[in-house]
Scaffold this motif. Structure first.
Motif, PDB file in Angstrom:
ATOM      1  N   PHE A  65       6.939   1.975  -1.093  1.00  0.00           N
ATOM      2  CA  PHE A  65       5.679   1.448  -0.607  1.00  0.00           C
ATOM      3  C   PHE A  65       5.891   0.732   0.714  1.00  0.00           C
ATOM      4  CE2 PHE A  65       7.498  -1.788  -3.360  1.00  0.00           C
ATOM      5  CZ  PHE A  65       7.315  -2.964  -2.670  1.00  0.00           C
ATOM      6  N   HIS A 111       0.824  -1.205   0.000  1.00  0.00           N
ATOM      7  CA  HIS A 111       0.000   0.000   0.000  1.00  0.00           C
ATOM      8  C   HIS A 111       0.863   1.262   0.000  1.00  0.00           C
ATOM      9  CE1 HIS A 111       0.669  -1.137   4.223  1.00  0.00           C
ATOM     10  NE2 HIS A 111       0.569   0.145   4.525  1.00  0.00           N
ATOM     11  N   ASP A 112       0.209   2.370  -0.282  1.00  0.00           N
ATOM     12  CA  ASP A 112       0.877   3.674  -0.397  1.00  0.00           C
ATOM     13  C   ASP A 112       2.007   3.613  -1.427  1.00  0.00           C
ATOM     14  OD1 ASP A 112      -0.836   4.838   1.453  1.00  0.00           O
ATOM     15  OD2 ASP A 112       0.472   4.344   3.130  1.00  0.00           O
TER      16      ASP A 112
END
Length: 102
Positions: A92, A49-50
């Motif tokens: 990430f 994620h991110d």
């Protein structure tokens, strides 16, 4: 944060492919295909994620870092991937990583 033990000296590998697959979980799976001396391997990150990818990635001198951030205590986040150099790179967070040789 300490280096993650899934791969020794990750900065010596070239990133030749990145594949993100959105899943049924809140986060997806990201495969990074790495190459060194003509040999390829895949690092499969789950709960990735991110994700941020800079224009110009992959840059051969980005200095890939794989950090063990499990001590932070965040749910579903035990790994940080980032570049160690001031060059276009990928960043990430992930919950887990598996090395797939071949």
């Amino acid at each position: 944060m300490p280096d993650h033990g899934v791969l020794n000296d990750p900065w010596t590998y070239d990133v030749v492919e990145a594949r993100y697959v959105a899943g049924r979980r809140p986060f997806g799976t990201l495969d990074l295909v790495l190459e060194k001396d003509g040999q390829r391997l895949v690092l499969r990150f789950t709960d990735a994620h991110d994700l941020a990818i800079d224009p110009g990635f992959p840059y051969c001198y980005m200095g890939l870092e794989l950090l063990d951030v499990s001590s932070i205590g965040w749910e579903r986040t035990r790994i940080r991937v980032q570049g160690s150099e001031d060059a276009p790179g990928i960043r990430f967070w992930a919950g887990d990583v598996q090395r797939i040789d071949g």
